[in-house]
Each structure stands twice: as C-alpha cells, then as structure tokens.
Design an enzyme around this catalytic site. Structure first.
Site, short mmCIF file in Angstrom:
data_model
loop_
_atom_site.label_atom_id
_atom_site.label_comp_id
_atom_site.label_asym_id
_atom_site.label_seq_id
_atom_site.Cartn_x
_atom_site.Cartn_y
_atom_site.Cartn_z
N THR A 1 0.85 -1.18 0.00
CA THR A 1 0.00 0.00 0.00
C THR A 1 0.89 1.24 0.00
O THR A 1 2.07 1.16 -0.30
CB THR A 1 -1.00 -0.03 1.18
OG1 THR A 1 -1.94 1.04 1.02
CG2 THR A 1 -0.32 0.10 2.53
N ASN A 2 0.32 2.40 0.35
CA ASN A 2 1.10 3.63 0.36
C ASN A 2 0.60 4.57 1.44
O ASN A 2 -0.36 4.28 2.14
CB ASN A 2 1.08 4.30 -1.02
CG ASN A 2 -0.33 4.70 -1.43
OD1 ASN A 2 -0.97 5.50 -0.78
ND2 ASN A 2 -0.81 4.09 -2.51
N GLN A 3 1.30 5.70 1.57
CA GLN A 3 1.13 6.62 2.70
C GLN A 3 -0.16 7.45 2.65
O GLN A 3 -0.40 8.25 3.56
CB GLN A 3 2.31 7.59 2.78
CG GLN A 3 3.69 6.95 2.87
CD GLN A 3 4.05 6.52 4.28
OE1 GLN A 3 3.28 6.74 5.21
NE2 GLN A 3 5.18 5.88 4.43
N ALA B 1 -4.47 7.63 -4.30
CA ALA B 1 -3.10 7.18 -4.57
C ALA B 1 -3.20 5.70 -4.94
O ALA B 1 -2.99 4.82 -4.12
CB ALA B 1 -2.22 7.40 -3.35
#
Lengths: 231, 231
Positions: free
Chosen positions: B37-39, B104
């Site tokens: 995943t991402n921030q 995102a």
C-alpha cells in the site's frame, strides 16, 4: 480519582513483574511512498498491554503504526519497520521478566529502499525481498531470557504450525489464532486462541479481545510463576 | 437544523453538477494477510468531496481503506484494490460531469495473490508485480468523457512530471504536490498544490486541506464552465 480507580490493578497477579510487549504491524518501505504491511490492527497487543498493567505489571509496549490510544500506565515506544522494532526490543529486553511478541512483524523487507519514488515505466516489476530479523527467536535464544510468549497467525493447520513454531524457536508459550475467519482475528474486536506450551494446551474460546487478553495473561502468570519456582 | 445549515451549499458554483471522486490508497494483496500500500490518508480526497458537496455538486466518492468519516451528503463506495476501484469508477463515470482522481492508486499489484499465507521458508523472496489499470487515463480516453482532473504526488521535479502526465494522459487539469516535505502532503493536514492545465498554471500555497480543496474546486468549476461554453 475516577482515573485512578479505573487504572488500579484488578489483581496483583503480575505485581512488580516487568512485561515487554510488541503490537501492531510493521511497515517495510519500498520507496518514500510505498510499503509492504499486513492486516494487524494492534488491538490484541494493546488489550494485552492494558490487562497486564491492570494486573500490576510494569508494561513497556513497542508498537508499530496503529490507530489506537496507549493504555494508561503503559510506556510506549513507537516504531515503523521490523528493524526499528528489533532495535527497541533488544534494548528493552534486558529488564524484562516476560516478553510477549504479539506484533505481526513483516517476515521480509524489500532488499532496496529507493530514495525516490519508483516510476511506473515498466510493465512488470521484479522485486527482491530479504528476511527480516526474527525478534521472537532472538529473544528466546538469549542466555538470560525472559519468559517468552509468541503468537502465530495462520490461515490453515493452525495448531500444527503453532506447535512447530513453539519447538523450533524454543518458546515458553505460543498463542495461535486462525486469521482466515472474517469474524475474528485481524482488524476485528473478537478473537479466539489456542494456547500451547511444552506439555499442554488450552483453548480460549471466541470473545472480545479485552476478556481474551485477561485470560491469556492469567495463563502466562501461572506458567511464569511455575517456572520461577522450578528455577 | 444545525446539520442542515452546516451541510448547506456555501456557493452554488457546482449546483446540479455530478462530481465523481476517488480518494485514499489502494491495497494490493500478496496473500490473506500481507499487502502493498502507500502513505495516502485520504484527507485531501475527503476534503474535496466535502467542499464539492458544499458547492452544490452531487458527489460520488470511490474510496480506498481510510480512517475518515464520509462527509454529509456524499455517496461513498468503499473498495480495497485498484481493480475494485477501477470497476466502481467505470460504472459510475457514465453519469459524471467532472472526474477527480485523487486516490493514490497502487501502480502495480502482485502477479499472484496467494490463497494461503506465504511461509517464510526462503532467505530471499522474489516477487513479480504487474501493472494495474490506469483509471485516470482510461477515464480521460472515454469518447464522452467528463472534465478530468488528475493528481500527481512526486518526490522530485514536481511540475515537470506533472506537465508530462497532463499531456500524456490528455487530462483537463492536474494538481501536483511534493510529497518529500514531511510537513505537508501524505498523512498530514496541510498541503500545497501546483495546478496545471493546457495553457496555464496556478500555485495554491500551503494551507489546511479544507481551504485548499475549496480553492482547487473554484479553479475546476471555472475551467469546467469555460469548457461547457466552448463545447
């Protein structure tokens, strides 16, 4: 006064005992934006920290990124990656009587942590992951080790893999749960545990994580004291 | 009455306009436990959904997993992976006048999503990732497309990469931000944006995401109406 009453020990079963706990997931960065992680919410570990403090223990919690409040009276060290958790645990473990590894530590991390965001130019991306330190096994292998409790989250053959892990890592106790059922385990408020030790086991049936934490700590306190008596 | 007053339009600039938005990160599963995943916290996307609703728009939000409440009056479709987000957007986009791709979205997903938890038997793990669908580019390429706004999160040469993305994907507008500064962007309440369109650009200086969302939507509303007049 109310806070004092709420946070007062419910039993002295762990009075004066130093408990070191890990909780939550870890995040393993691929670049400044992307990371590998897992479904752990930290709820079971935080419930254990809370219950241990209420049983009179001095609790240090090493926690990965979660959306939970630190329980009253618990000393919390916040970390992101497995390497950071490893460093914190190895520093703190010297003072611990009991270690409970409840964190869902990432087994692997990307071999490269790119300093800039990886561009999506290629159709396929092949990434190499290397093994992270095994915090639980390292704690259990210490010459002067605390009473060491591990967790096993499995999606199949739960008791079988947990017994294997108990013996291979030479743990004092392991708490295993089946994370394939969607109504319990990761990211829910309910859980059930199969607790194994060298010559026995116990089933803690599905209930809220707070009650379950209390029941597991009762078992831990009992075995920890037996060990002390035989030492 | 208070709720009604709070959720009443602050301007009619988008009255009757159908806005489709994506927000948050996506999760790309490796197995039942692990994911990439991402921030992204989803804060910017949720602020845009809230502001658009207050400007009179009919807002549909397709959201990845976040810890935020859906703004009053916004229709939210919850998804996890890019493929799920893609499916939801492609169904909803037929009715949209404006599409804002603020999520995102993970550019890549693991080639294999293992049905059981991957055991950590190997010292190294080599995983292959394949490209996810490019939701934004697909929306922009539709024969009867909405006014299409993209986002670019970069850690270097922000305006350069954003202009490239605007042209390559044939977007109407792109909002670019630098996610290398730790005081803004991902997971904070502040942000600054460089907004680009075919023949111009605007700088929206660093402020809270709610004010910034309002300023960006003012720009979007203005360009959307110009496009309508020239159509």
């Amino acid at each position: 006064q109310i806070v004092a009453a709420l946070s007062a020990p419910v039993s002295g079963k762990l009075a004066g005992v130093k408990v070191l706990l890990t909780a939550g997931p870890t995040r393993e960065a691929l670049d400044p934006v992307r990371y590998l992680t897992n479904q752990s919410s930290g709820k079971m570990g935080y419930a254990l920290a809370h219950a241990a403090a209420r049983m009179g223990a001095q609790v240090t919690l090493v926690s990965g990124p979660v959306a939970l409040s630190v329980p009253v009276g618990v000393n919390c060290i916040e970390v992101e990656s497995c390497q950071q958790m490893h460093e914190a645990v190895m520093t703190e473990v010297e003072n611990a009587d009991i270690f409970i590894g409840c964190a869902a530590v990432a087994d692997y991390r990307p071999e490269q942590n790119e300093p800039q965001k990886i561009k999506k130019s290629k159709d396929k991306l092949t990434l190499t992951f290397i093994k992270n330190p095994d915090i639980l096994a390292e704690v259990a292998a210490l010459p002067k080790r605390p009473f060491t409790v591990g967790f096993a989250a499995e999606t199949q053959d739960v008791a079988h893999y947990a017994r294997q892990k108990l013996e291979k890592k030479r743990l004092d106790m392991i708490a295993a749960n089946d994370v394939s059922a969607s109504d319990r385990g990761f990211n829910t408020n309910l859980n059930a545990l199969t607790v194994l030790w060298q010559n026995g086991e116990a089933e803690l049936p599905c209930t809220d994580k707070s009650t379950l934490a209390q029941a597991l700590l009762d078992l831990i306190a009992q075995h920890y004291k037996n060990n002390q008596n035989h030492a």
